[in-house]
Design an enzyme around this catalytic site. Structure first.
Site, PDB file in Angstrom:
ATOM      1  N   TYR A 128     -46.841  34.412  70.718  1.00 31.71           N
ATOM      2  CA  TYR A 128     -45.630  33.617  70.462  1.00 31.71           C
ATOM      3  C   TYR A 128     -45.902  32.196  69.980  1.00 31.71           C
ATOM      4  O   TYR A 128     -44.963  31.454  69.693  1.00 31.71           O
ATOM      5  CB  TYR A 128     -44.765  33.582  71.720  1.00 31.71           C
ATOM      6  CG  TYR A 128     -44.363  34.960  72.180  1.00 31.71           C
ATOM      7  CD1 TYR A 128     -43.402  35.682  71.501  1.00 31.71           C
ATOM      8  CD2 TYR A 128     -44.971  35.548  73.292  1.00 31.71           C
ATOM      9  CE1 TYR A 128     -43.032  36.950  71.910  1.00 31.71           C
ATOM     10  CE2 TYR A 128     -44.610  36.816  73.708  1.00 31.71           C
ATOM     11  CZ  TYR A 128     -43.645  37.512  73.011  1.00 31.71           C
ATOM     12  OH  TYR A 128     -43.288  38.769  73.405  1.00 31.71           O
TER      13      TYR A 128
ATOM     14  N   HIS B 296     -38.821  30.555  68.299  1.00 32.94           N
ATOM     15  CA  HIS B 296     -38.312  30.481  69.668  1.00 32.94           C
ATOM     16  C   HIS B 296     -39.153  29.552  70.532  1.00 32.94           C
ATOM     17  O   HIS B 296     -38.714  29.125  71.595  1.00 32.94           O
ATOM     18  CB  HIS B 296     -38.314  31.889  70.265  1.00 32.94           C
ATOM     19  CG  HIS B 296     -37.079  32.256  71.028  1.00 32.94           C
ATOM     20  ND1 HIS B 296     -35.890  31.568  70.985  1.00 32.94           N
ATOM     21  CD2 HIS B 296     -36.853  33.299  71.879  1.00 32.94           C
ATOM     22  CE1 HIS B 296     -34.999  32.149  71.759  1.00 32.94           C
ATOM     23  NE2 HIS B 296     -35.559  33.197  72.311  1.00 32.94           N
TER      24      HIS B 296
ATOM     25  N   ASN C  78     -36.031  34.833  79.049  1.00 34.40           N
ATOM     26  CA  ASN C  78     -34.888  35.365  79.799  1.00 34.40           C
ATOM     27  C   ASN C  78     -34.849  34.943  81.264  1.00 34.40           C
ATOM     28  O   ASN C  78     -33.823  35.099  81.916  1.00 34.40           O
ATOM     29  CB  ASN C  78     -34.885  36.897  79.744  1.00 34.40           C
ATOM     30  CG  ASN C  78     -34.754  37.415  78.332  1.00 34.40           C
ATOM     31  OD1 ASN C  78     -34.645  36.660  77.375  1.00 34.40           O
ATOM     32  ND2 ASN C  78     -34.770  38.718  78.197  1.00 34.40           N
TER      33      ASN C  78
ATOM     34  N   ASP D 264     -34.837  25.789  70.849  1.00 34.15           N
ATOM     35  CA  ASP D 264     -34.489  26.131  69.472  1.00 34.15           C
ATOM     36  C   ASP D 264     -32.992  26.418  69.378  1.00 34.15           C
ATOM     37  O   ASP D 264     -32.368  26.809  70.368  1.00 34.15           O
ATOM     38  CB  ASP D 264     -35.285  27.367  69.028  1.00 34.15           C
ATOM     39  CG  ASP D 264     -35.033  28.573  69.906  1.00 34.15           C
ATOM     40  OD1 ASP D 264     -34.491  29.569  69.407  1.00 34.15           O
ATOM     41  OD2 ASP D 264     -35.361  28.527  71.114  1.00 34.15           O
TER      42      ASP D 264
END
Length: 187
Positions: free
Chosen positions: A14, A19, A66, A91
């Protein structure tokens, strides 16, 4: 004491994705203001330092987007810090790339990290929104936010993150001046 939180997902996969722009800015702030690692566990990294003579903790949730609200709530409760002293960097699909907005409270716009925080502590905390643009269709959003910025966007984003970092000390005392400095072209 202030809490600064950057949202993102843990893991090499990531790094530098749309994100994770919250993590990207946090890394720059840690370096610029010489923050020190205070604690690291499965759920979070916590750094301590000063910004403009104000004691701050930086939290980088490692629970995936999450579940970001869980370690944030734990930190606020442990240090008995009011959520009005929480600044979340994230973001935002509804803003064009590198556009910045700052606000207290509001909706989560479908952002899973904000949704988690809202569920854990409510909506009344500061948000530093960094535009990543929208892919054009709601169905494309889940894969879009996990993609890296395009080559031409990387320069724009990095320049804006450096600028935010340069003027970040204003966020606590004069957020309007902070935003003005970010909008000035020749900084």
């Amino acid at each position: 004491m202030f809490i600064i939180c950057g949202l993102g997902n843990p893991g090499e996969r990531y790094i530098n994705t749309r994100h994770n722009v919250g993590f990207d800015l946090i890394e720059k702030i840690i370096k610029k203001f010489d923050f020190e690692l205070l604690k690291k566990d499965k759920k979070k990294e916590i750094y301590t330092g000063l910004i403009d003579k104000k004691k701050c903790l930086i939290i980088k949730p490692l629970t995936f987007m999450n579940l970001s609200g869980i370690p944030i709530k734990e930190l606020l409760n442990f240090y008995k810090i009011n959520k009005f002293k929480l600044y979340v960097i994230h973001d935002d699909l509804d803003l064009q790339t590198a556009k910045i907005k700052f606000k207290l409270g509001g909706g989560n716009g479908g952002h899973n990290g904000l949704n988690s925080i809202d569920k854990e502590i409510g909506k009344e905390y500061h948000r530093i929104r960094i535009g990543i643009n929208h892919p054009g269709s709601k169905e494309l959003v889940p894969s879009y936010v996990l993609k890296k910025f395009k080559k031409d966007e990387v320069k724009i984003i990095q320049k804006k993150l450096n600028k935010i970092c340069e003027f970040f000390h204003l966020i606590f005392s004069n957020p309007n001046l902070f935003l003005t400095k970010l909008s000035e072209e020749n900084n």
